[in-house]
Design a protein around this motif. Structure first.
Motif, PDB file in Angstrom:
ATOM      1  N   ARG A 114       0.833  -1.200   0.000  1.00 26.40           N
ATOM      2  CA  ARG A 114       0.000   0.000   0.000  1.00 26.40           C
ATOM      3  C   ARG A 114       0.873   1.258   0.000  1.00 26.40           C
ATOM      4  NH1 ARG A 114      -4.944  -0.185   4.089  1.00 26.40           N
ATOM      5  NH2 ARG A 114      -5.410   1.704   2.900  1.00 26.40           N
ATOM      6  N   VAL A 115       2.002   1.218   0.700  1.00 30.18           N
ATOM      7  CA  VAL A 115       2.933   2.349   0.665  1.00 30.18           C
ATOM      8  C   VAL A 115       3.460   2.529  -0.753  1.00 30.18           C
ATOM      9  CG1 VAL A 115       5.208   3.153   1.403  1.00 30.18           C
ATOM     10  CG2 VAL A 115       3.610   2.216   3.078  1.00 30.18           C
ATOM     11  N   ALA A 116       3.863   1.418  -1.388  1.00 33.28           N
ATOM     12  CA  ALA A 116       4.377   1.497  -2.751  1.00 33.28           C
ATOM     13  C   ALA A 116       3.339   2.086  -3.697  1.00 33.28           C
ATOM     14  CB  ALA A 116       4.796   0.105  -3.221  1.00 33.28           C
ATOM     15  N   ASN A 117       2.106   1.642  -3.586  1.00 35.00           N
ATOM     16  CA  ASN A 117       1.052   2.164  -4.450  1.00 35.00           C
ATOM     17  C   ASN A 117       0.790   3.644  -4.192  1.00 35.00           C
ATOM     18  OD1 ASN A 117       0.163   0.032  -6.199  1.00 35.00           O
ATOM     19  ND2 ASN A 117      -0.681  -1.019  -4.422  1.00 35.00           N
ATOM     20  N   ALA A 118       0.862   4.056  -2.928  1.00 33.36           N
ATOM     21  CA  ALA A 118       0.650   5.467  -2.601  1.00 33.36           C
ATOM     22  C   ALA A 118       1.744   6.342  -3.215  1.00 33.36           C
ATOM     23  CB  ALA A 118       0.616   5.654  -1.082  1.00 33.36           C
ATOM     24  N   VAL A 119       2.989   5.886  -3.130  1.00 30.94           N
ATOM     25  CA  VAL A 119       4.114   6.639  -3.689  1.00 30.94           C
ATOM     26  C   VAL A 119       4.001   6.721  -5.211  1.00 30.94           C
ATOM     27  CG1 VAL A 119       6.619   6.644  -4.028  1.00 30.94           C
ATOM     28  CG2 VAL A 119       5.659   6.127  -1.774  1.00 30.94           C
ATOM     29  N   LEU A 120       3.706   5.596  -5.853  1.00 30.85           N
ATOM     30  CA  LEU A 120       3.610   5.582  -7.310  1.00 30.85           C
ATOM     31  C   LEU A 120       2.421   6.396  -7.805  1.00 30.85           C
ATOM     32  CD1 LEU A 120       4.518   1.839  -7.951  1.00 30.85           C
ATOM     33  CD2 LEU A 120       5.941   3.850  -8.415  1.00 30.85           C
ATOM     34  N   THR A 121       1.327   6.386  -7.051  1.00 31.10           N
ATOM     35  CA  THR A 121       0.160   7.174  -7.434  1.00 31.10           C
ATOM     36  C   THR A 121       0.478   8.665  -7.384  1.00 31.10           C
ATOM     37  OG1 THR A 121      -1.368   5.474  -6.650  1.00 31.10           O
ATOM     38  CG2 THR A 121      -2.245   7.707  -6.875  1.00 31.10           C
ATOM     39  N   GLU A 122       1.276   9.082  -6.389  1.00 25.77           N
ATOM     40  CA  GLU A 122       1.661  10.489  -6.293  1.00 25.77           C
ATOM     41  C   GLU A 122       2.469  10.932  -7.508  1.00 25.77           C
ATOM     42  OE1 GLU A 122       1.513  13.231  -3.879  1.00 25.77           O
ATOM     43  OE2 GLU A 122      -0.321  12.115  -3.534  1.00 25.77           O
ATOM     44  N   ARG A 123       3.210  10.011  -8.111  1.00 23.65           N
ATOM     45  CA  ARG A 123       4.027  10.362  -9.273  1.00 23.65           C
ATOM     46  C   ARG A 123       3.220  10.397 -10.560  1.00 23.65           C
ATOM     47  NH1 ARG A 123       9.377   6.570  -8.917  1.00 23.65           N
ATOM     48  NH2 ARG A 123       9.794   6.784  -6.696  1.00 23.65           N
ATOM     49  N   ALA A 124       2.079   9.724 -10.567  1.00 22.66           N
ATOM     50  CA  ALA A 124       1.316   9.540 -11.799  1.00 22.66           C
ATOM     51  C   ALA A 124       0.760  10.860 -12.304  1.00 22.66           C
ATOM     52  CB  ALA A 124       0.190   8.539 -11.576  1.00 22.66           C
ATOM     53  N   THR A 125       0.720  11.006 -13.618  1.00 23.79           N
ATOM     54  CA  THR A 125       0.135  12.203 -14.230  1.00 23.79           C
ATOM     55  C   THR A 125      -1.266  11.929 -14.756  1.00 23.79           C
ATOM     56  OG1 THR A 125       1.183  11.617 -16.331  1.00 23.79           O
ATOM     57  CG2 THR A 125       2.370  13.132 -14.880  1.00 23.79           C
ATOM     58  N   ALA A 126      -1.652  10.649 -14.889  1.00 23.39           N
ATOM     59  CA  ALA A 126      -2.993  10.324 -15.383  1.00 23.39           C
ATOM     60  C   ALA A 126      -4.031  10.587 -14.291  1.00 23.39           C
ATOM     61  CB  ALA A 126      -3.058   8.861 -15.805  1.00 23.39           C
ATOM     62  N   ARG A 127      -5.176  11.119 -14.677  1.00 22.68           N
ATOM     63  CA  ARG A 127      -6.249  11.394 -13.729  1.00 22.68           C
ATOM     64  C   ARG A 127      -7.590  11.002 -14.347  1.00 22.68           C
ATOM     65  NH1 ARG A 127      -4.755  15.299  -9.686  1.00 22.68           N
ATOM     66  NH2 ARG A 127      -2.656  16.081 -10.006  1.00 22.68           N
ATOM     67  N   VAL A 128      -8.517  10.619 -13.495  1.00 23.45           N
ATOM     68  CA  VAL A 128      -9.878  10.386 -13.965  1.00 23.45           C
ATOM     69  C   VAL A 128     -10.616  11.721 -13.936  1.00 23.45           C
ATOM     70  CG1 VAL A 128      -9.921   7.984 -13.227  1.00 23.45           C
ATOM     71  CG2 VAL A 128     -10.595   9.760 -11.622  1.00 23.45           C
ATOM     72  N   THR A 129     -11.880  11.732 -14.332  1.00 20.31           N
ATOM     73  CA  THR A 129     -12.608  12.999 -14.442  1.00 20.31           C
ATOM     74  C   THR A 129     -12.784  13.712 -13.109  1.00 20.31           C
ATOM     75  OG1 THR A 129     -14.670  11.748 -14.307  1.00 20.31           O
ATOM     76  CG2 THR A 129     -13.851  12.290 -16.509  1.00 20.31           C
ATOM     77  N   THR A 130     -12.679  12.969 -12.003  1.00 20.02           N
ATOM     78  CA  THR A 130     -12.814  13.596 -10.681  1.00 20.02           C
ATOM     79  C   THR A 130     -11.541  14.302 -10.264  1.00 20.02           C
ATOM     80  OG1 THR A 130     -12.087  11.552  -9.593  1.00 20.02           O
ATOM     81  CG2 THR A 130     -14.456  11.850  -9.937  1.00 20.02           C
ATOM     82  N   GLY A 131     -10.462  14.139 -11.039  1.00 28.35           N
ATOM     83  CA  GLY A 131      -9.185  14.721 -10.676  1.00 28.35           C
ATOM     84  C   GLY A 131      -8.312  13.780  -9.875  1.00 28.35           C
ATOM     85  N   GLN A 132      -8.824  12.609  -9.535  1.00 28.69           N
ATOM     86  CA  GLN A 132      -8.047  11.650  -8.761  1.00 28.69           C
ATOM     87  C   GLN A 132      -6.952  11.038  -9.624  1.00 28.69           C
ATOM     88  OE1 GLN A 132     -10.364   8.442  -7.249  1.00 28.69           O
ATOM     89  NE2 GLN A 132      -8.661   7.459  -6.181  1.00 28.69           N
ATOM     90  N   ARG A 133      -5.768  10.905  -9.061  1.00 30.04           N
ATOM     91  CA  ARG A 133      -4.656  10.318  -9.804  1.00 30.04           C
ATOM     92  C   ARG A 133      -4.848   8.821  -9.993  1.00 30.04           C
ATOM     93  NH1 ARG A 133       0.245  13.597  -9.431  1.00 30.04           N
ATOM     94  NH2 ARG A 133      -0.179  15.436  -8.179  1.00 30.04           N
ATOM     95  N   LEU A 134      -4.320   8.319 -11.096  1.00 27.59           N
ATOM     96  CA  LEU A 134      -4.321   6.886 -11.354  1.00 27.59           C
ATOM     97  C   LEU A 134      -2.886   6.403 -11.409  1.00 27.59           C
ATOM     98  CD1 LEU A 134      -6.983   6.537 -14.195  1.00 27.59           C
ATOM     99  CD2 LEU A 134      -7.275   5.968 -11.790  1.00 27.59           C
ATOM    100  N   ALA A 135      -2.564   5.361 -10.681  1.00 31.44           N
ATOM    101  CA  ALA A 135      -1.223   4.786 -10.737  1.00 31.44           C
ATOM    102  C   ALA A 135      -1.031   4.126 -12.094  1.00 31.44           C
ATOM    103  CB  ALA A 135      -1.028   3.770  -9.619  1.00 31.44           C
ATOM    104  N   LEU A 136       0.107   4.386 -12.724  1.00 27.28           N
ATOM    105  CA  LEU A 136       0.394   3.821 -14.034  1.00 27.28           C
ATOM    106  C   LEU A 136       1.344   2.641 -13.926  1.00 27.28           C
ATOM    107  CD1 LEU A 136       0.824   7.115 -16.084  1.00 27.28           C
ATOM    108  CD2 LEU A 136      -1.202   5.702 -15.795  1.00 27.28           C
ATOM    109  N   ALA A 137       1.484   2.088 -12.744  1.00 28.65           N
ATOM    110  CA  ALA A 137       2.391   0.967 -12.529  1.00 28.65           C
ATOM    111  C   ALA A 137       1.697  -0.087 -11.682  1.00 28.65           C
ATOM    112  CB  ALA A 137       3.671   1.435 -11.838  1.00 28.65           C
ATOM    113  N   SER A 138       2.107  -1.326 -11.859  1.00 28.67           N
ATOM    114  CA  SER A 138       1.549  -2.448 -11.110  1.00 28.67           C
ATOM    115  C   SER A 138       2.622  -3.010 -10.173  1.00 28.67           C
ATOM    116  CB  SER A 138       1.081  -3.535 -12.079  1.00 28.67           C
ATOM    117  OG  SER A 138       0.665  -4.691 -11.389  1.00 28.67           O
ATOM    118  N   VAL A 139       2.359  -2.933  -8.865  1.00 23.38           N
ATOM    119  CA  VAL A 139       3.318  -3.428  -7.877  1.00 23.38           C
ATOM    120  C   VAL A 139       3.188  -4.942  -7.775  1.00 23.38           C
ATOM    121  CG1 VAL A 139       4.029  -3.354  -5.460  1.00 23.38           C
ATOM    122  CG2 VAL A 139       3.212  -1.270  -6.597  1.00 23.38           C
ATOM    123  N   GLU A 140       4.295  -5.650  -7.962  1.00 21.82           N
ATOM    124  CA  GLU A 140       4.266  -7.108  -7.942  1.00 21.82           C
ATOM    125  C   GLU A 140       4.750  -7.682  -6.614  1.00 21.82           C
ATOM    126  OE1 GLU A 140       6.200  -8.777 -11.336  1.00 21.82           O
ATOM    127  OE2 GLU A 140       4.558  -8.173 -12.671  1.00 21.82           O
TER     128      GLU A 140
END
Length: 233
Positions: A114-140
């Motif tokens: 969850r920490v990894a996903n939070a960090v990667l989401t902060e870096r992401a530039t993609a957003r949905v219509t609500t303005g929420q960021r989308l993570a562009l990476a999949s943590v394995e």
């Protein structure tokens, strides 16, 4: 997650490109980078598993958070150091940004993934219509390592990449190893990445690099991320 000791026998050599100026607050001593401005260090591999030399060069020499290049329009996440090998499509970056809200609002039991996903989401530039960021990476994979009183979150992730000279296909993927640690309300993250189809060549050296990354005790040259260097007293 299998831990890989830094003593892998991989030869470490200086990267090409910009060298520290006299009196600079960072050093590159035979493949060991120490930045006194943000107080961290890491090593980088000089050869791959086949014995071929990796042609690292500094695209961004170590610098303060204030003077670093932003990853997105809000300038929260910034690249404070970066090495690349363009021929191999490899990159090593240290990124600093405010502790993600989802990470800051959770207790110490927050999982490494969850920490990894939070960090990667902060870096992401993609957003949905609500303005929420989308993570562009999949943590394995993700794990937590305790060192000198600090928690390091180690993780491996895959992201979609652009076509390269090595792989001109329209759909390519990159694999990365990363380590994230929190200090003074900010997270420092090292990531080292390469094309997924070449991963076996670089994995051992990358694991050693991830393990080597650590924050060090601040010196008089330390500039906290929330400080402006020329206004420091």
């Amino acid at each position: 997650m299998q831990q890989h000791l830094a003593a892998t026998g991989a030869l470490l050599l200086p990267a090409a490109g910009p060298r520290p100026a006299l009196g600079a607050a960072w050093t590159d001593d035979d493949g060991v980078v120490l930045d006194r401005t943000l107080a961290y260090r890491f090593t980088y591999p000089a050869k791959d598993a086949s014995g071929a030399t990796i042609g690292w060069t500094f695209s961004r020499t170590p610098r303060s958070y204030f003077n670093a290049a932003p990853l997105s329009a809000d300038a929260r996440q910034r690249v404070v150091c970066e090495l690349v090998d363009l021929k191999r499509a490899m990159a090593l970056a240290v990124v600093v940004g405010p502790t993600p809200t989802r990470m800051a609002n959770q207790d110490a039991s927050l999982s490494a993934k969850r920490v990894a996903n939070a960090v990667l989401t902060e870096r992401a530039t993609a957003r949905v219509t609500t303005g929420q960021r989308l993570a562009l990476a999949s943590v394995e994979e993700a794990d937590v390592v305790e060192r000198h009183g600090s928690k390091y979150y180690w993780y491996e992730y895959v992201s979609q990449g652009a076509p390269t000279a090595l792989n001109p296909e329209a759909e390519t993927y990159r694999r990365a190893l990363a380590s994230t640690v929190e200090r003074d309300g900010y997270v420092l993250s090292l990531s080292v990445s390469a094309p997924d189809d070449k991963w076996e060549l670089y994995q051992d050296g990358f694991e050693a690099t991830r393990e080597s990354f650590q924050i060090v005790p601040p010196s008089q040259e330390y500039v906290a991320p929330d400080q402006i260097p020329f206004l420091r007293f």
